[in-house]
Motif scaffolding. Structure first.
Motif, PDB file in Angstrom:
ATOM      1  N   ARG A  33       0.797  -1.187   0.092  1.00 14.78           N
ATOM      2  CA  ARG A  33      -0.110  -0.100   0.000  1.00 14.78           C
ATOM      3  C   ARG A  33       0.930   1.425  -0.065  1.00 14.78           C
ATOM      4  N   CYS A  34       2.022   1.366   0.912  1.00 11.96           N
ATOM      5  CA  CYS A  34       2.941   2.378   1.131  1.00 11.96           C
ATOM      6  C   CYS A  34       3.558   2.475  -0.334  1.00 11.96           C
ATOM      7  N   CYS A  37       1.323   3.826  -3.210  1.00  6.76           N
ATOM      8  CA  CYS A  37       1.180   5.234  -3.009  1.00  6.76           C
ATOM      9  C   CYS A  37       2.118   6.106  -3.667  1.00  6.76           C
ATOM     10  N   HIS A  38       3.246   5.874  -3.260  1.00  9.02           N
ATOM     11  CA  HIS A  38       4.608   6.406  -3.592  1.00  9.02           C
ATOM     12  C   HIS A  38       4.569   6.234  -5.324  1.00  9.02           C
ATOM     13  N   LEU A  40       2.228   5.869  -7.213  1.00  7.90           N
ATOM     14  CA  LEU A  40       1.062   6.638  -8.133  1.00  7.90           C
ATOM     15  C   LEU A  40       1.374   8.265  -8.048  1.00  7.90           C
ATOM     16  N   VAL A  41       2.298   8.742  -7.040  1.00  8.08           N
ATOM     17  CA  VAL A  41       2.603   9.997  -6.942  1.00  8.08           C
ATOM     18  C   VAL A  41       3.669  10.078  -8.364  1.00  8.08           C
ATOM     19  N   HIS A  44       1.453  10.162 -11.323  1.00 11.75           N
ATOM     20  CA  HIS A  44       0.761  11.332 -11.383  1.00 11.75           C
ATOM     21  C   HIS A  44       1.532  12.639 -12.151  1.00 11.75           C
ATOM     22  N   CYS A  64       4.099  13.202  -0.433  1.00 15.41           N
ATOM     23  CA  CYS A  64       3.054  12.997  -0.682  1.00 15.41           C
ATOM     24  C   CYS A  64       2.309  12.077  -0.132  1.00 15.41           C
ATOM     25  N   THR A  65       3.218  10.783  -0.273  1.00 12.51           N
ATOM     26  CA  THR A  65       2.990   9.525   0.348  1.00 12.51           C
ATOM     27  C   THR A  65       2.480   9.607   1.964  1.00 12.51           C
ATOM     28  N   ARG A  68      -0.762  11.512   2.400  1.00 19.95           N
ATOM     29  CA  ARG A  68      -1.772  10.529   1.752  1.00 19.95           C
ATOM     30  C   ARG A  68      -2.355   9.709   2.811  1.00 19.95           C
ATOM     31  N   LEU A  69      -1.228   9.119   3.506  1.00 19.70           N
ATOM     32  CA  LEU A  69      -1.467   7.605   4.265  1.00 19.70           C
ATOM     33  C   LEU A  69      -1.493   8.003   5.782  1.00 19.70           C
ATOM     34  N   VAL A  95       1.633   1.627   8.584  1.00 21.61           N
ATOM     35  CA  VAL A  95       2.379   2.007   7.476  1.00 21.61           C
ATOM     36  C   VAL A  95       3.930   1.747   7.680  1.00 21.61           C
TER      37      VAL A  95
END
Length: 113
Positions: A33-34, A37-38, A40-41, A44, A64-65, A68-69, A95
């Motif tokens: 998950r962490c 998310c990283h 995906l930044v 993006h 950003c991670t 968000r988390l 996390v």
């Protein structure tokens, strides 16, 4: 997104030409998950390839991670319970320690500024 076994020390990466995120299949769910998310930044922001830790893109992805988390209220409660113990706070918030350390660094830098 794909999962496969990656070389030791590499949790995941983003490959811009194919807009592909690859995660290490051996990660635990909270680590995936962490890492997702990283990455995906990076996706993006259309970041290209692996960059050194100190690069602007990597710093942005890590911060950003963390934002968000980590819920600030939950972090504050965990810090009251466990003091400065990043491992226990990370376990409480589900996390990685790295995400906690990035959040702590941001808190420190914000207080100094």
């Amino acid at each position: 997104m794909e999962e496969c076994r990656l070389q030791q020390g590499l949790c995941g990466f983003y490959y811009e030409p194919k807009r592909l995120i690859v995660l290490d299949e051996t990660l635990l769910d909270f680590q995936k998950r962490c890492t997702l998310c990283h990455e995906l930044v990076h996706a993006h922001n259309h970041d290209r390839g692996c960059t050194p830790y100190g690069s602007k893109a990597e710093r942005r992805a890590r911060l950003c991670t963390a934002f968000r988390l980590i819920n600030p209220h939950e972090y504050a409660m965990a810090e009251r319970m466990y003091g400065a113990d990043s491992y226990l706070i990370a376990c409480e918030l589900n996390v990685t320690i790295q995400v906690i350390e990035d959040y702590k660094n941001w808190l420190h830098d914000s207080a100094v500024s």
